[in-house]
Design an enzyme around this catalytic site. Structure first.
Site, mmCIF file in Angstrom:
data_model
loop_
_atom_site.group_PDB
_atom_site.id
_atom_site.type_symbol
_atom_site.label_atom_id
_atom_site.label_comp_id
_atom_site.label_asym_id
_atom_site.label_seq_id
_atom_site.Cartn_x
_atom_site.Cartn_y
_atom_site.Cartn_z
ATOM 1 N N PHE A 249 0.697 -1.238 0.103
ATOM 2 C CA PHE A 249 -0.032 0.073 0.082
ATOM 3 C C PHE A 249 0.740 1.199 -0.119
ATOM 4 C CE2 PHE A 249 -2.112 -3.358 2.129
ATOM 5 C CZ PHE A 249 -3.288 -3.565 1.361
ATOM 6 N N GLY A 476 0.023 -7.599 -4.192
ATOM 7 C CA GLY A 476 -1.148 -8.097 -4.072
ATOM 8 C C GLY A 476 -2.319 -7.754 -5.259
ATOM 9 N N LEU A 637 -8.679 -5.539 -17.642
ATOM 10 C CA LEU A 637 -7.992 -6.700 -17.938
ATOM 11 C C LEU A 637 -8.657 -8.142 -17.298
ATOM 12 C CD1 LEU A 637 -4.180 -5.886 -18.040
ATOM 13 C CD2 LEU A 637 -5.820 -5.987 -20.084
ATOM 14 N N ASN A 638 -8.850 -8.007 -15.956
ATOM 15 C CA ASN A 638 -9.377 -9.027 -15.278
ATOM 16 C C ASN A 638 -10.187 -8.592 -14.320
ATOM 17 O OD1 ASN A 638 -9.680 -11.321 -13.382
ATOM 18 N ND2 ASN A 638 -7.749 -12.105 -13.972
ATOM 19 N N LYS A 708 -5.708 2.172 -17.853
ATOM 20 C CA LYS A 708 -5.488 3.318 -16.951
ATOM 21 C C LYS A 708 -5.148 3.316 -15.647
ATOM 22 C CE LYS A 708 -9.231 6.344 -18.098
ATOM 23 N NZ LYS A 708 -9.687 7.641 -18.514
ATOM 24 N N GLY A 709 -5.101 2.076 -14.994
ATOM 25 C CA GLY A 709 -4.762 2.047 -13.692
ATOM 26 C C GLY A 709 -5.876 2.036 -12.690
ATOM 27 N N GLU A 712 -5.290 3.161 -7.040
ATOM 28 C CA GLU A 712 -5.569 4.400 -6.163
ATOM 29 C C GLU A 712 -7.001 4.921 -5.988
ATOM 30 O OE1 GLU A 712 -2.532 4.736 -4.766
ATOM 31 O OE2 GLU A 712 -1.401 3.701 -6.594
#
Lengths: 749, 328
Positions: A249, A476, A637-638, A708-709, A712
């Site tokens: 984290f 993780g 993606l998943n 893109k992520g 966060e």
């Protein structure tokens, strides 16, 4: 646009789940090297001053003890700067706190000695026998008593274009002229990093100039570079191994004093050394989300158009490092405000250095901004969702660039429908069920769609199996799983024949796993490696299969572990092709980097969280009944691992809103909530049904996968969604987190 | 950790002898508190006398009430079908305590003797009269949000952390002790102490005495509720808790029994309020009055003033639930 349970892509199970649930996955404290000995830290019990004496006689004579090491006898890493006047300098990269360097104490809980023994129990006992006397100096730990000493960070002074520098768009404090305006202060306490796995390191000096570290970190190569510098070793002589990380984290984005302590100890006893922190030590020396005070002035026209936002913040840092984060970023770009001013300051205190914690500064800033948006919506008598839509931006008002993609509006739609936003009343305190008051709230989050350069090695064997390698870690989120899936998509080899190896500094280049950038960065390199392998395979096919002669990549398809012609039913399995061509293996290392597109577009991921809370009107108990969280994170993606991340982020946000509080007794400058009984994070019974939705729209400007992520944005905006819902339920606005029952009980509407 | 001897006798007499022989010896049962204390350097026994093999695990019921062996696990007691039926208040209180994992290890005897969770007690670098008599009370002018509002002294403002003890107090349990001088029975209200100038003593148990069990008399208090207010849904100590038990005839209160947790160095029995409630008609207003009355003599410190408001509200609410006026 469907719930994760109805994924269009069949989500791959985690490739390492079996290893994890059977205990076969090895973490950094689980390498029983021959001759391994155990190190236990002794830490300071004063916040500032110097060590007068250390009586180590009893400890040294205790059974099994090999060494008692402190500034009195410690060797000095050759890379430490020699300057005695300024023993520390601002940097979050390396090791600015010089371990066992001199007798100075900079914070309570600082490692001041390490005891090495043949067993952990003996080292622990001997460590308890050290007698230390101090000469105390007056310490500054109380944020509020010293708030006036906050400063502009050095990095902003050096670079006025830095995101941390003072920012003004339009008129300074333009909000003051608005018809409807609000000024409010918000604050949250320090939140301590406490992943399930404690910080641990196993150190092995394989030769006098060759160092191997099994270390709990988020980047093997950044750690390798830090310790190569600290010990003046060639980078290639330092090896960092971290194939499994039990949660981090942000905690592993910095190298900490215990790591250097263990390396010193191992060098001095000439044995491999293991050092694992206790849970209590986790509260003192390995980073935390800094206590931050914020002030917002925000104003809008009577019809709900934002006129201006002024947002300032002060975050705590240590006396020896200037930790900074992007607390004010969301206020610059989220809404169409013609006048925006931000002021970012840090307050050096006699504490250890903070570090990014999931959704770093942005989660802090979003608590203030999204609370203020909610407060202003009430003043405007507008629905907070309508208010946000009225100020929605179709391009970046800060950078004056188009968004690469933005599907936040779609997320608003999905989320508000799923939570039943229409049930929400404009006036607070209107819904109840017996003694439970019911309310709804929302909060928006955003984080840069970051991408860095990365390399991936791809090795295809004669049996058709593919091994991919990257130095990246997996803290993780399921990086190995996602990367395997990218490879399946791009080279058509089945998942069971692909192994993604990671967590080793000797593998091809990758940065830290942090800032939601891993998939974008490493995934792009996986594609590049797959592309190179396909080119090589086509060359083999060209030579050994007559029908493939002269064909280009566009004319062939890689699927089902085979290569086939697009327009003709001719195919050959990759293993057969390798055998037929007499190729033992194909081996490529490819690099992928972001390019000029980063200058032409503004790239962000977005999230919106909707919460339904019930508040007990007598006892002040808050139950989060439901959270709907929606992410625009590019293509997903998943959906299983991505859904896990969103659920985890929301859970962290519940902790931030309602529970997490590192309490310090300033008379001692020492934390007093320092175990998981006193420092609260949510238990299962606190976590409600969390429904996850993804916009799932590709952003091919960010990277070739269209991702893109996620990491966060899963937490950014959650805390204000909950506190806004509490206000909607009760009419009580708590601006200081966490919202515990006593605060609601005492606060009047 | 300091090396220690470990013995595991099978009879109470042998266990007591094992303790007598060695002034640095301690009994251990579930170890859910003692092991933490040893790891933190607060306890360093020379010898641990493991009493888990003593035959003290029985729960028996007769006309007088229940007899519960000291080694009964918190989880077994909470789930015991006669306890759930006849003493639901005790079952509720046990289930409100700790976590499932801890309840599976913790015993009734150990729960009676668990030490306070005051953070100053647990940090050997800070003052605490309970841990180190004469070193001062860290909490008095420190962080005292979780601390006492009743019965504290300038030497100690810590609270007893147990939920079970609060219910036992309302149920008039008797603690059974066995020692070198024989057996004795002590009403739970007299078992735990107020800190006074000897905060290092939590209870009146003698140095070499062993808790062998508790007895709980048959109760006419059929309308009960254990209300625990805490910072999260599980695995958190009480900000305030209330054990409320009523004997009702229609809407008339024949008798009431009330105790609070999280407010004092011992389970805080509210006898004056009980007398006030007897003979009255149940109503929200009456229960609120009861809450207000309970606050007589309460004294708050810097961070626990909220308890002066939360505690009476909680008493009123617990009584309302126990009497059936409102849903839990």
């Amino acid at each position: 646009m469907e719930k994760i349970s109805q994924s269009v892509r069949e989500p791959l199970h985690r490739v390492d789940s079996r290893l994890k649930v059977t205990g076969a996955a090895k973490y950094s404290a689980e390498y029983p090297l021959p001759g391994l000995v155990y190190a236990v830290l002794v830490t300071s019990t004063i916040a500032k001053g110097s060590i007068k004496s250390i009586d180590s006689k009893a400890a040294g004579n205790a059974p099994g003890v090999l060494a008692v090491i402190s500034h009195v006898n410690a060797i000095r890493p050759p890379g430490y700067p020699a300057d005695n006047e300024h023993p520390t300098e601002p940097s979050t990269r390396g090791q600015p706190l010089r371990v066992f360097y001199n007798n100075k104490v900079y914070f309570n809980g600082q490692p001041i000695a390490v005891v090495v023994a043949d067993t952990f129990e003996r080292a622990t006992y001997a460590a308890s026998l050290l007698k230390i006397s101090y000469s105390k100096e007056e310490h500054r730990t109380d944020f509020h008593a010293h708030r006036d000493k906050a400063v502009l960070p050095e990095s902003a002074k050096r670079n006025p274009r830095s995101g941390l520098a003072d920012y003004d768009r339009g008129e300074v404090d333009g909000y003051k002229k608005a018809a409807v305006k609000l000024e409010a202060e918000y604050e949250h306490p320090a939140e301590m990093h406490n992943p399930m796995e404690l910080q641990a390191i196993t150190v092995h000096w394989e030769a006098h100039n060759k160092l191997t570290l099994y270390d709990k970190v988020q980047g093997t190569q950044p750690t390798q570079q830090n310790f190569a510098r600290e010990w003046k070793l060639p980078v290639e002589n330092v090896k960092v191994i971290a194939p499994f990380v039990g949660g981090a984290f942000g905690n592993g984005l910095h190298n900490w004093p215990h790591e250097t302590a263990a390396i010193i100890a191992s060098k001095m006893v000439n044995r491999p050394v293991k050092l694992m922190l206790t849970r209590e030590q986790m509260f003192f020396m390995v980073g935390y989300r800094p206590r931050t005070w914020q002030k917002i002035g925000i104003g809008a026209s009577a019809d709900g158009k934002i006129v201006g936002i002024s947002h300032s913040s002060i975050g705590q840092t240590s006396s020896y490092e200037q930790f900074t984060e992007s607390t004010l970023q969301q206020s610059k770009m989220m809404y169409t405000a013609p006048n925006v001013s931000t002021r970012y300051r840090i307050l050096p205190l006699d504490l250890s250095t903070p570090i990014w914690m999931r959704g770093p500064g942005e989660a802090t800033g979003a608590f203030a901004l999204e609370s203020a948006m909610d407060e202003l919506a009430y003043l405007l008598k507008m629905d907070p969702l309508t208010f946000r839509l009225a100020n929605y931006t179709d391009s970046d008002p800060e950078k004056k660039l188009p968004w690469s993609t933005k599907f936040l509006k779609e997320c608003f739609e999905m989320g508000s429908k799923a939570i039943g936003w229409e049930k929400r009343k404009l006036e607070p305190g209107m819904l109840s069920d017996g003694h439970w008051q019911i309310g709804y709230g929302m909060g928006v989050g955003t984080f840069g769609a970051n991408r860095g350069g990365a390399k991936v090695r791809g090795k295809l064997y004669a049996n058709g199996s593919l091994v991919l390698q990257s130095a990246v870690t997996d803290i993780g989120p399921g990086t190995g799983t996602a990367m395997t899936q990218v490879a399946v998509d791009h080279i058509g080899i089945s998942a069971k024949s692909i192994t993604f190896q990671l967590g080793n500094s000797e593998f091809p280049q990758a940065g830290n796993q942090g800032g939601s950038s891993t998939v974008n960065s490493v995934g792009s390199a996986v594609i590049a490696a797959c592309m190179a392998l396909k080119t090589d395979l086509l060359a083999l096919a060209d030579k050994h299969i007559p029908e493939f002669k002269g064909k280009s990549l566009e004319q062939v398809v890689f699927e089902k572990d085979s290569i086939r012609l697009k327009d003709k039913d001719v195919s050959m399995s990759l293993s057969e092709l390798m055998k037929k061509s007499g190729t033992a293996d194909l081996d490529v290392i490819e690099e992928a980097k972001p390019g000029e597109e980063r200058k032409a577009y503004s790239m962000y991921s977005y999230s919106v969280h909707f919460a339904e809370v019930h508040v007990h009107s007598i006892t002040g108990r808050v139950k989060v009944k439901k959270v709907v969280t929606c992410a625009d994170a590019g293509v997903i993606l998943n959906k299983k691992t991505a859904g896990n991340q969103m659920i985890g982020g929301v859970t962290g946000g519940i902790g931030m809103a309602l529970q997490e509080d590192a309490v310090m007794d300033h008379r001692f400058g020492r934390y007093i909530t320092k175990d998981l009984a006193d420092y609260h994070v949510p238990v299962h019974a606190d976590v409600p049904d969390i429904e996850v939705f993804f916009a799932d729209k590709p952003d091919y400007i960010v990277d070739p996968m269209g991702t893109k992520g996620i990491g966060e944005i899963a937490i950014i905006g959650v805390a204000p969604a909950i506190t806004n819902a509490i206000f909607n339920a009760t009419g009580k606005r708590i601006r200081e987190l966490p919202v515990t029952p006593d605060k609601l009980n005492i606060t009047r509407t | 950790m300091k090396q220690f001897q470990y013995v595991r006798p099978t009879e109470a007499g042998l266990a007591i002898n094992a303790l007598l022989k060695d002034s640095g010896a301690k009994f251990v049962a579930g170890g859910t508190n003692l092991l933490d204390l040893m790891k933190r350097g607060i306890e360093a026994p020379e010898r641990l006398v493991d009493i888990n093999r003593l035959p003290l695990k029985e729960i028996t019921k007769n006309d007088q009430g229940f007899n519960i062996g000291a080694l009964t696990l918190n989880s077994s007691l909470a789930e015991h079908k006669d306890i759930r039926k006849d003493l639901p208040l005790l079952s509720q209180a046990l289930l409100a305590g700790a976590s499932a994992q801890l309840r599976n290890m913790a015993t009734v005897g150990g729960n009676l003797l668990q030490r306070t969770r005051c953070p100053y007690f647990y940090d050997t670098s800070m003052p605490c009269n309970k841990r180190l008599p004469g070193s001062g009370c860290g909490a008095l002018k420190g962080f005292n949000r979780m601390h006492a509002i009743f019965g504290a002294s300038e030497h100690c403002i810590a609270v007893n952390p147990s939920d079970m003890n609060v219910a036992l107090s309302a149920l008039d349990a008797i603690v059974q002790l066995s020692g070198p001088k024989g057996k004795r029975n002590i009403p739970i209200q007299d078992f735990h102490r107020l800190p006074g100038d000897r905060p290092e003593l939590d209870s009146v148990i003698g140095k070499n005495e062993l808790i062998t069990g508790i007895s709980i008399p048959t109760s006419a208090l059929k309308h009960v509720h254990y209300l625990k207010i805490r910072d999260r849904s599980s695995y958190a100590f009480a900000l305030v808790s209330v054990a409320a038990a009523l004997d009702l005839e229609g809407t008339t209160i024949r008798w009431a029994s009330l105790a609070m947790g999280g407010v004092a160095h011992k389970p805080w029995r509210l006898t004056e309020v009980e007398t006030f409630l007897a003979g009255q008609q149940i109503s929200a207003g009456l229960f609120q009055e009861a809450g207000t009355l309970a606050m007589r003599g309460a004294k708050a410190y810097e961070h626990n003033e909220f308890k002066l408001k939360l505690a009476p509200l909680s008493i009123g609410h617990a009584l309302s639930i126990a009497s059936g006026l409102v849903k839990a």
